[in-house]
Motif scaffolding. Sequence first.
Motif, PDB file in Angstrom:
ATOM      1  N   SER A 153      -6.949   4.242   1.859  1.00 48.67           N
ATOM      2  CA  SER A 153      -8.404   4.289   1.757  1.00 48.67           C
ATOM      3  C   SER A 153      -8.875   5.727   1.581  1.00 48.67           C
ATOM      4  CB  SER A 153      -9.032   3.700   3.024  1.00 48.67           C
ATOM      5  OG  SER A 153     -10.427   3.925   3.032  1.00 48.67           O
ATOM      6  N   GLN A 188     -12.022   6.401   2.287  1.00 46.37           N
ATOM      7  CA  GLN A 188     -13.237   6.416   3.110  1.00 46.37           C
ATOM      8  C   GLN A 188     -13.272   7.675   3.973  1.00 46.37           C
ATOM      9  OE1 GLN A 188     -13.650   2.982   5.600  1.00 46.37           O
ATOM     10  NE2 GLN A 188     -15.707   3.521   6.303  1.00 46.37           N
ATOM     11  N   ALA A 229      -1.527   5.501   8.028  1.00 44.06           N
ATOM     12  CA  ALA A 229      -2.549   6.275   7.329  1.00 44.06           C
ATOM     13  C   ALA A 229      -2.201   7.754   7.299  1.00 44.06           C
ATOM     14  CB  ALA A 229      -3.909   6.061   7.999  1.00 44.06           C
ATOM     15  N   GLU A 280     -14.858   4.048  -3.364  1.00 34.51           N
ATOM     16  CA  GLU A 280     -14.948   2.782  -2.629  1.00 34.51           C
ATOM     17  C   GLU A 280     -14.341   1.604  -3.404  1.00 34.51           C
ATOM     18  OE1 GLU A 280     -18.968   3.468  -4.706  1.00 34.51           O
ATOM     19  OE2 GLU A 280     -17.444   4.656  -3.653  1.00 34.51           O
ATOM     20  N   ALA A 306      -3.355   8.693   1.077  1.00 37.22           N
ATOM     21  CA  ALA A 306      -3.833   7.581   0.266  1.00 37.22           C
ATOM     22  C   ALA A 306      -2.854   7.335  -0.860  1.00 37.22           C
ATOM     23  CB  ALA A 306      -5.225   7.894  -0.282  1.00 37.22           C
ATOM     24  N   LYS A 324      -5.281  -3.233   2.932  1.00 38.24           N
ATOM     25  CA  LYS A 324      -5.612  -1.855   3.256  1.00 38.24           C
ATOM     26  C   LYS A 324      -4.484  -1.270   4.099  1.00 38.24           C
ATOM     27  CE  LYS A 324      -9.088   0.970   5.624  1.00 38.24           C
ATOM     28  NZ  LYS A 324     -10.362   0.959   6.406  1.00 38.24           N
ATOM     29  N   GLU A 325      -4.122  -0.048   3.811  1.00 40.15           N
ATOM     30  CA  GLU A 325      -3.040   0.600   4.545  1.00 40.15           C
ATOM     31  C   GLU A 325      -3.317   0.582   6.049  1.00 40.15           C
ATOM     32  OE1 GLU A 325      -0.790   4.583   3.349  1.00 40.15           O
ATOM     33  OE2 GLU A 325      -2.717   4.992   4.311  1.00 40.15           O
ATOM     34  N   GLN A 345      -9.153   0.248  -3.743  1.00 37.18           N
ATOM     35  CA  GLN A 345      -8.318  -0.913  -3.408  1.00 37.18           C
ATOM     36  C   GLN A 345      -8.663  -2.105  -4.297  1.00 37.18           C
ATOM     37  OE1 GLN A 345      -7.917  -2.001   0.726  1.00 37.18           O
ATOM     38  NE2 GLN A 345      -7.396  -4.122   0.244  1.00 37.18           N
TER      39      GLN A 345
END
Length: 581
Positions: free
Chosen positions: A390, A392, A365, A324, A368, A359-360, A327
């Motif tokens: 990310s 995530q 996407a 997390e 990463a 953020k990309e 970035q």
Amino acid sequence: MKKLILCAATVAAFSACHQGGGSSSGTDSTLNIAFGNYSQHFIDDLWKENPGWATEVGFHKYDSVLIVPDSAANAASLAFSARHLDSLKAYSLDKLTDANKIDYQLIENYLKSNVWGINELKSNQWDPSSFNVSNTFATILNENYAPLETRLRSFYARLRNVPAYYAAAKAQISNPVPELQQLAIDQNNGGAPVLEKDFVDSLNKTNIPAEEKKEMIARAKTAAAAMHDYATWLGALKPANPRSFRLGKALYEQKFNYQIQSAFSAQQIFDSAVARKQFVHKEMTRISRELWPKYFGTTPLPTDSLELIGRMIDTLSVRHVKPEEFQAAIEKQIPELVKFIKEKDLLYLDPTKPLVVRKEPAYMAGVAGASISAPGPYDKGGNTYYNVGSLQGWPADKAESYLREYNHYIMQILDIHEAIPGHYTQLVYSNQSPSLIKSLMGNGAMIEGWAVYTEQMMLENGYGNNEPEMWLMWYKWNLRTVCNTILDYSVHVNNMSKEDALHLLTKEAFQQQAEAEGKWRRVSVTSVQLTSYFTGYKEIIDLREAYKKKMGKDYQLKAFNEKFLSYGSAPVKYISQLMLK
């Protein structure tokens, strides 16, 4: 990672010392004015010949045009090249300014490469993936350069020739490369939803009359069906003698000459990469021996040097951020890089052109990491973004593997390469000149080579406090560059097997198995591009040494960096000629 079209606004602080654009002794001002006018005429003609390319770089006059790639189109393209090669004869190279010399050479290389591609390479016969309409349609749909209804009507007009486009593709393909055959199937089936779904969704957001919408949707469905039909046709195609994906020595050398535009041959660059790998392994062994007691105490060292290096890398790689925090760690790093460059006075950084870390975006996407998105040459006022992927939602084991690869040390090197003073900084300098030619035909080897060079340059000047851990990890990162060249040449020219390729990448370059498998797939569907990183890096290092010798006691690293960048995204061999003359 894909670097978008090289363009940023003018750097006002350098307008007075733009060595790449000034006049020089022996130049003819009248001829240079004429050449500038010719360059614009060439670009106007280029877009008529390549409307899809025009759209993708932000020139939208020909958005509605899709050229059918048949024999007539090939003949027209050859005539275009012949006409402009003849036009270039009117301009004596030695009477042009330095900036115009480079533009002349870039235009000439493009034209000769185009002729060679049609007459000699003939990839239209064996590379089915070269036929795919979806990217330009996606650009029209996704880029907000005009009102949606205007863009959709251009999209609709462009759809008309899609069935004929794929009919022409089928007529040309003969004994295709199986790997490229599958790539074409995947990419065309994957691109068809842009026409049959995304276009329809966008139409439903407009006030275009229902009857007109119906006609537009019908044409889109017909076009998408042509894409799917092409993929189905390819799936059923079982050629008796399919072409190997390996390019072969003769074609490889020629393609390298046109695409990389190096002062060296492909064979010479390969030999240099092999020598570089040996040097890097020696340095990594030395550093690993130095670090061993710090991390392993009195445990005996492995007798095999590659095992020693591998264990040291694995040990250091556990130091990384949490998923997390990925970035945030990159964002935090940027001002630290700026501060270091200013303290060491390595080159000027324009404070009016900040880099926007984000953020990309969702449409990018999938992988990463990090990449730079710069505005095209027709949108110089746009922002430049540093896109950060990310983690995530990733499974814990996958995220851990990825973060070990992009650990505490590698993440910093990645920021240097992608952002400052790597790609982003080069983008700003590259566009001091108003030359569209350099923006449109920027040399990939110079662009990638600069980014690799800056990694070494920063460490040479004390970045990372000269920690052996940082140097070891940079050498691991540098091995990617080196082994990209070794892999590409070995596979396409020397028939390296997949087994030997994976051994090179995993055992000698210390890459993860999944990463190595991905690189094998890449080398089986591309050629030459993988050599751009090492070629550009080597040529820049060689030039710096020659320039240092030329300048003697007057040599300054900052002056070298700034002068080199002042010539734009030109092949290093041309920059060298101008800096060393």
